[in-house]
Each structure stands twice: as C-alpha cells, then as structure tokens.
Enzyme design. Structure first.
Site, mmCIF file in Angstrom:
data_model
loop_
_atom_site.group_PDB
_atom_site.id
_atom_site.type_symbol
_atom_site.label_atom_id
_atom_site.label_comp_id
_atom_site.label_asym_id
_atom_site.label_seq_id
_atom_site.Cartn_x
_atom_site.Cartn_y
_atom_site.Cartn_z
ATOM 1 N N TRP A 195 -2.892 -6.705 -32.214
ATOM 2 C CA TRP A 195 -3.193 -6.093 -33.519
ATOM 3 C C TRP A 195 -3.779 -7.089 -34.518
ATOM 4 O O TRP A 195 -3.840 -6.790 -35.687
ATOM 5 C CB TRP A 195 -1.910 -5.487 -34.115
ATOM 6 C CG TRP A 195 -1.500 -4.208 -33.467
ATOM 7 C CD1 TRP A 195 -1.819 -2.952 -33.896
ATOM 8 C CD2 TRP A 195 -0.724 -4.041 -32.281
ATOM 9 N NE1 TRP A 195 -1.282 -2.008 -33.041
ATOM 10 C CE2 TRP A 195 -0.608 -2.646 -32.044
ATOM 11 C CE3 TRP A 195 -0.120 -4.915 -31.384
ATOM 12 C CZ2 TRP A 195 0.076 -2.119 -30.957
ATOM 13 C CZ3 TRP A 195 0.578 -4.381 -30.302
ATOM 14 C CH2 TRP A 195 0.668 -3.008 -30.098
ATOM 15 N N CYS B 255 -2.110 1.612 -30.438
ATOM 16 C CA CYS B 255 -1.297 2.801 -30.146
ATOM 17 C C CYS B 255 -2.087 3.955 -29.553
ATOM 18 O O CYS B 255 -1.633 4.600 -28.614
ATOM 19 C CB CYS B 255 -0.525 3.248 -31.396
ATOM 20 S SG CYS B 255 -1.560 3.805 -32.751
ATOM 21 N N HIS C 80 0.408 6.389 -36.651
ATOM 22 C CA HIS C 80 0.874 5.893 -35.358
ATOM 23 C C HIS C 80 0.687 7.027 -34.358
ATOM 24 O O HIS C 80 0.836 8.197 -34.701
ATOM 25 C CB HIS C 80 2.340 5.462 -35.445
ATOM 26 C CG HIS C 80 2.866 4.923 -34.149
ATOM 27 N ND1 HIS C 80 2.139 4.068 -33.359
ATOM 28 C CD2 HIS C 80 4.029 5.141 -33.491
ATOM 29 C CE1 HIS C 80 2.847 3.769 -32.280
ATOM 30 N NE2 HIS C 80 3.996 4.420 -32.332
ATOM 31 N N ASP D 262 6.737 7.323 -26.346
ATOM 32 C CA ASP D 262 5.873 6.382 -27.069
ATOM 33 C C ASP D 262 5.731 5.108 -26.242
ATOM 34 O O ASP D 262 6.706 4.414 -25.987
ATOM 35 C CB ASP D 262 6.502 6.072 -28.438
ATOM 36 C CG ASP D 262 5.558 5.255 -29.325
ATOM 37 O OD1 ASP D 262 4.506 4.801 -28.827
ATOM 38 O OD2 ASP D 262 5.877 5.070 -30.513
ATOM 39 N N TYR E 265 -3.990 -1.389 -39.346
ATOM 40 C CA TYR E 265 -3.456 -0.019 -39.460
ATOM 41 C C TYR E 265 -1.945 0.046 -39.263
ATOM 42 O O TYR E 265 -1.298 1.009 -39.645
ATOM 43 C CB TYR E 265 -4.170 0.930 -38.481
ATOM 44 C CG TYR E 265 -3.608 0.921 -37.085
ATOM 45 C CD1 TYR E 265 -2.623 1.827 -36.707
ATOM 46 C CD2 TYR E 265 -4.047 0.004 -36.141
ATOM 47 C CE1 TYR E 265 -2.092 1.817 -35.431
ATOM 48 C CE2 TYR E 265 -3.520 -0.013 -34.858
ATOM 49 C CZ TYR E 265 -2.543 0.900 -34.508
ATOM 50 O OH TYR E 265 -2.017 0.879 -33.244
#
Length: 706
Positions: free
Chosen positions: A242, A277, A341, A364, A537
């Site tokens: 990220w 994600c 997300h 997830d 993000y």
C-alpha cells in the site's frame, strides 16, 4: 478367459457440460477436449471400451474414484458397473446404460456432499470367482465442483436465475473511491480460463495444505480461500502492498483481472506482487465462481478497521487538538478508517450455526487482523452482522465494526480519570454505503449496474434497530462498554461544520471551509487549524499539502467562517495513487475548553478511457479498437501504456505503448483485435504513464457471424 483390458475411457466433456452448467469452461471447448468438468450430486455420463466384448455374466468392472494421494473414506468412491444401480444423493453409483460388444456406456452418480477437486479414476477388471486383476489408470482431468443448482447442495441458491451472475458471469465491477466519487472499476474474473482450475488446485494442494476430506464444506473452504489469497502466512497468491512502491512487481492499479495473476502464480509457483483489497477480492471471486460457490465483490465506503475490538474507531488528540498518529490505549496498532474497503460475500447454508444465519456470508482476503492465529476472515453471516450477534463463527465482531462502529474522538485531559476526555462521537460516519454489482447488468462507462446492499449489512443508521444491533455487540465486550459509557455526557454551545467537497477534477483548485456558529450569550475565542493531506485509500497519510492555523473571535449568537484555498500547484506534486485527499479541521474554545474535530475524504477525479471500434466485429476477422482519453494535466505524459483484457480475443491480456501526449492533448492508441467468440464480449482497460496512473475503462461489444 482373461480379465478385460481397458482400451479407452471417455467422459463426454462437451455433452456433460451442457447438463452440468459447465459449458463455459475453456478446456471443455477445445477441439478434442480431454478435461471433464461436472458438478457433484448430479449424474454424468461416461463410456469405457475394452479390447474384447463385455460379458455381463462373468466380467466384473470396478470404478475407483479418488481425491488426493492418501484417499480415505470421504475422498474415494468405489462401485461396480451394474444394470440395477439406483441413483442416491448420498453415495456413489455406476449404472450401465448400454452395451455394444466391447463398449459399455454408463452413468455415474456422486454424493452431494462430495469434496470438490480434480478426481482420479482407476478401472479394475476381473472375472467372477477369480483373483486375477487388470488395472487401468485414467490419465485425464476430471473436476467435480460445487452444485448451487442442486437443492441438496450446501451452496444451493433458491433463485437459480441469480447463478447466471454469481457463478457464470466472468466480468464484473468493483466499486472504488471515497463516498462522493466512488465509481465502478471493471474487473475481468475469467473463471473459465484454462489456467484457473489448475491454479486453484495448486493453491489448495501445495500452499493451503487443506485436508482433502474438508473440501466439500464451503464454510471451511471459503475460510481457507480468505487466508490463501494473501501471502502473509503461507506463500499464498498475492503480496499486499500500500505504499506506492511497486517497481519490482505489478502496481495494483494496473491489473485488469484475475487470470494474469493466477497464471503467473501457477507458472512461477511464487506469490505475485502486488495486490490491494479489490485485487484480493477480484481473485477470490474468480476462485469461488470457478469452484461453483456463488460469490460477489462487496465495497464498504468509509470502512472501519477496529484494531482493539472496542466496536469503536478512536482518534486521539493532544490538549491543543493536534492529532496523534498512534493509539495510547493500544500500543500494537491504531484503529484506522479506509476510504473504502473491498471484500467478498459467498452464498451457502450454515448447518454449523443456529437456524437463520445461512445465505450471504462475508469473507475478507485482505490481511488486516489475524483470526485463530492466521490472516483470514469469515465466513461471517450477514444476518449475524446485521443483528450484532457476535458470538457465532466467524469474525462477526470485526465485520460489525467495519460497517457500523461509532467514530469517537478523545483529547488529552489531565483532569480526566482515564487521561482523555471525549471530544465527540459520530454514529453515522462508518459504513456509509455497501455496494456490489447489480445482477444481469454491465455498464462499462456508467453506474447503472450499481446495487446498494447496505440494508443487508445493517439497519438504517440512527434507527432504534441499528442502535440495538450495535449495543447488542457492545454488551458482549467489556472494553466496548467502557468506551460507550463516556459517550453520553457531552455538552457544547458552539456549533462547527466542515463543508464537504464533492468533486474536484484533476488540475483544478479547491477550497476548505468551516462554518462556526456561537449559540451562547457570550463571545468566544477559538483556536482552529485546517489541513489538506494526500492519503492512501486505506487511510494512511502520505504528504501534507497545506495547513493553516489561527485564532478567530465569534461574538454572541454570531456566525463566522474560516477557509483555505488549495491550488493545483499545491497538491499535484503530492498526490499518491488513486488521488485521494483528506481535509481535517480541529478547533478548541478558549473559554469552555470545548473541542471539535472533523475530516472529510474526497478524490481528485480523472477521466475514463473510451474504447471504440472502427467497424462491426466479425468472428475470425481482424479489426481495430481505438483507446483514448483527454490528458487532464497542463503537462505532457510520457511512458504511456495501455493494458487490455478480453475473453473474446486471443492472447488474454495485451499491452500497447502509446505515444507521448501533450498538455491537455488526446492520449490515444490503436489495438488490433481478432474476435474468437460470438455474441457479446467485454473489454477491460487500464492506462499508466510516468505522470498519470490508474486510468480505467471498459466496453461491451457484439461479435457477428461472417
């Protein structure tokens, strides 16, 4: 007479695919298909040819199906070919349909709870009253998958028309971006590509080390999938990153779909850099749909990451209202708020839970917190999340916080027993909207295919049911009780309001404004600060863009405002991927020590790629696609490259360099295509350059016969 010798075994890949809803898999459509793909709990046809005529009186033919290298009771099926075999949903049978000399046609039935995977077949022949045997090992692939069309299968979906979307659709959308500018990013799932099932088997066999006998249980299997799509524990499929540093891999924004990722994973047998994600979620959907588990991608706008199980997201400030970047009550990690997300819902019955918790379950694959010691999450029943029933497996508490935590702000306060006093609490900020793709619609350029499923995750914000569900969760958590106890004692006489910014096209200026209203009968001196920051993000701050601090006097019953102008020159050099910005405002009233803070996220908007075709597309004939978009910047773009994926053209993913584009000029490239499928085909494109990245586009186009 000697036992029969097998000459050939054939499972009619094309014919079985018609009745088993597997006709879209590429490997059953090859010129001479060698891979059969069927669904459990439903009979499929086969034929065996022997080197001499089959004698029904004396010849015994045994079929032994096995899964894995150490078959046990659950992972093998043994049966004799019989005329009088009766189909039974709980057991294996092989019924003779026809005998023509040395050729025997038969029908195999499998248990509806069968573990899914690539099954092996051994044919054992002998004569009655003899121990001499001949063995033949079938050397082709036979995949047996979940069967959501079958009412006895745990993945069964009553409204079977929805399976056209949640199992058979190989293209979709993932909603990305902050609440006000969220847009559907097209994604090519490609679950029928010939590389996908072998990649999934490699993932489960070599990396997940999941016992074969558990692979018929979608609860256990989807939990493993949520773990193995990230590489954190077990060299899984994707490395998450990220921080904007992707030079030694593929930047998450460049992927157009899952197939390239799974192909690279299978070929190199190494985890693939890099995912975020929605990339994890796209790959999970591909894997689940390939195996026959109904699945959808879900985007939660303004998503909480509750790091300490308090069902709150806590932000801490100094006495003078400067934000702290750590959580003094949780040294291992601070709570965070992601602009959005993305995770997945999978559909199944939940016989492991009390009645009423079947249907959609959240999983997830993005590594955030460990569950049972591993980076995995779910399946969490949406019904349990909605009602705040955090005691039923798995990870309902974490998902409840993601969509419905309260945001609480705390200021350092030496007079308070805990060392911090509460600034405010916001019940509405988290989980603003939960989105997925609407079934049967694909809108390449707009948002006609967006479906709001917030009501499936929580009661409407502010209603008694919503508060009760959250408090139901709080009741089970000692820590959450303490946090919520403080929240009920706040009193303030100054109202602050941060004006929201809706959209800012890239290259344009914007203004940050706070309105202040003094409801008291006395003047108030207020210290305030306004900040604009570029952020990733997931809520991690990148670079401060502009900050202003000052004092303002607001007379009794009066209104004032403070604001700053942020120019394109201020923010363009500081933008990070996806161009997300955060504006924050803090204030403290001298006389009463009332404090206030608020923030807002928005995205600097970029244009979409348009994909146009010069002529009608005709199967097998060369054509040209033109990809273009206007350069929104006052500077040239260099190192330009488009990446295009489609299910209807050879080569799967194509990359084409585009010439440099001048300031405000048109970025354009031509792509030669030769369609190899009739009907509607979809194109998904991304663009990158040195100066501008993460531009996307899609198109649907009809291919005609010549």
């Amino acid at each position: 007479m000697d036992p029969l010798l097998v000459d050939v075994v054939h499972f009619y890949p094309r014919e079985n695919a018609q009745t088993h809803n597997t006709v879209k898999y590429e490997s059953v459509n090859e010129e001479i298909p060698t891979t059969a793909i069927v669904r459990r709990g439903q009979p499929f046809n086969g034929v065996v040819r022997f080197t001499r005529p089959y004698d029904e009186e004396n010849d015994m033919v045994q079929l032994l199906f096995t899964l894995g290298d150490k078959p046990q009771m659950d992972t093998q099926g043994s049966m004799f070919l019989r005329r009088d075999a009766v189909h039974d949903k709980h057991s294996w049978t092989a019924k003779i349909l026809d005998v023509q000399d040395g050729t025997v046609s038969f029908e195999v039935s499998t248990p509806v709870t069968l573990p899914v995977g690539n099954w092996a077949l051994r044919v054992i022949t002998r004569l009655k009253n003899s121990t001499a045997r001949e063995i033949y090992d079938f050397d082709q692939d036979l995949y047996i998958l979940f069967n959501p069309w079958n009412a006895d299968d745990q993945t069964y979906m009553e409204d079977c028309t929805l399976l056209q979307e949640y199992v058979l659709n190989d293209v979709g959308k993932v909603w990305v971006g902050p609440i006000k500018t969220t847009r559907g990013k097209p994604w090519f799932y490609g679950q029928f590509d010939a590389v996908v099932l072998p990649a999934v088997m490699f993932m489960l066999d070599q990396r997940a080390v999941m016992p074969f006998h558990q692979r018929g249980d979608p609860v256990k299997l989807t939990r493993v999938i949520s773990r193995i799509v990230n590489s954190n524990d077990d060299a899984g499929v994707l490395v998450g990153r990220w921080d904007g540093q992707y030079e030694d891999g593929t930047a998450p924004s460049e992927w157009t779909g899952s197939v390239d990722i799974l192909a690279q994973y299978l070929e190199t047998q190494q985890e693939v850099p890099y995912g975020q994600c929605w990339v994890f979620a796209g790959v999970v959907t591909t894997i689940c749909r390939a195996l026959g588990i109904p699945s959808r991608v879900v985007s939660n706008l303004v998503s909480a990451h509750d790091a300490n199980s308090s069902l709150t997201v806590d932000k801490y400030y100094t006495e003078t209202m400067d934000e702290l970047d750590f959580d003094p009550n949780n040294p291992t990690g601070a709570d965070s708020i992601w602009n959005y997300h993305v995770w997945n819902d999978v559909w199944m019955a939940r016989p492991d839970l009390p009645a009423g918790y079947g249907g959609w379950q959240a999983i997830d694959a993005t590594p955030q917190e460990t569950s049972s010691g591993m980076f995995q999450c779910g399946p969490a029943s949406l019904e349990a999340i909605k009602q705040g029933v955090i005691g039923v497996g798995y990870d309902v508490e974490f998902m409840l916080a993601s969509v419905n935590a309260d945001l609480m702000r705390w200021r350092k306060d030496p007079d308070s027993e805990t060392g911090y006093s509460m600034v405010d609490t916001n019940n509405f900020h988290i989980g603003r909207m939960v989105l997925t793709k609407k079934p049967f619609v694909f809108d390449p350029l707009g948002d006609e295919d967006r479906e709001d499923i917030t009501a499936q995750y929580k009661h409407r914000e502010g209603t008694a049911s919503e508060r009760l569900a959250l408090m139901n969760g709080v009741r089970y958590s000692e820590r959450a009780k303490r946090y919520y106890a403080v929240a009920s004692t706040l009193k303030n006489d100054i109202k602050f309001s941060l004006r929201e910014i809706d959209t800012v096209p890239i290259g344009k200026d914007f203004r940050v404004t706070v309105d202040i209203q003094n409801d008291s009968e006395e003047g108030r001196n207020i210290k305030a600060s306004l900040t604009a920051t570029s952020v990733f993000y997931n809520g991690v701050k990148a670079d401060p863009v502009k900050k202003v601090e000052g004092k303002i006097f607001v007379g009794p019953q009066k209104k004032e405002q403070i604001s700053i102008l942020v120019t394109a020159e201020d923010y363009l050099p500081k933008l990070v991927e996806y161009c997300n910005m955060k504006i924050s405002a803090m204030a403290i009233v001298d006389e009463t020590k009332q404090s206030w803070a608020d923030d807002d996220d928005f995205q600097v908007l970029k244009p979409n790629i348009t994909i146009k075709f010069n002529d009608d597309l005709v199967i097998g004939q060369p054509a040209t696609a033109v990809l273009s978009f206007p350069n929104p910047l006052d500077r040239s773009l260099s190192g330009c490259e488009f990446r295009v994926t489609s299910s209807g053209i050879a080569g799967r993913t194509l990359r084409i360099a585009a010439p440099d584009a001048g300031p405000k000029g048109l970025v354009s490239a031509e792509l030669p295509v030769q369609p190899n499928k009739l009907g509607k085909i979809n194109f998904v494109a991304t663009f990158k350059s040195v100066e501008l990245k993460d531009i996307t586009g899609a198109a649907s186009v009809e291919v005609f016969e010549g």
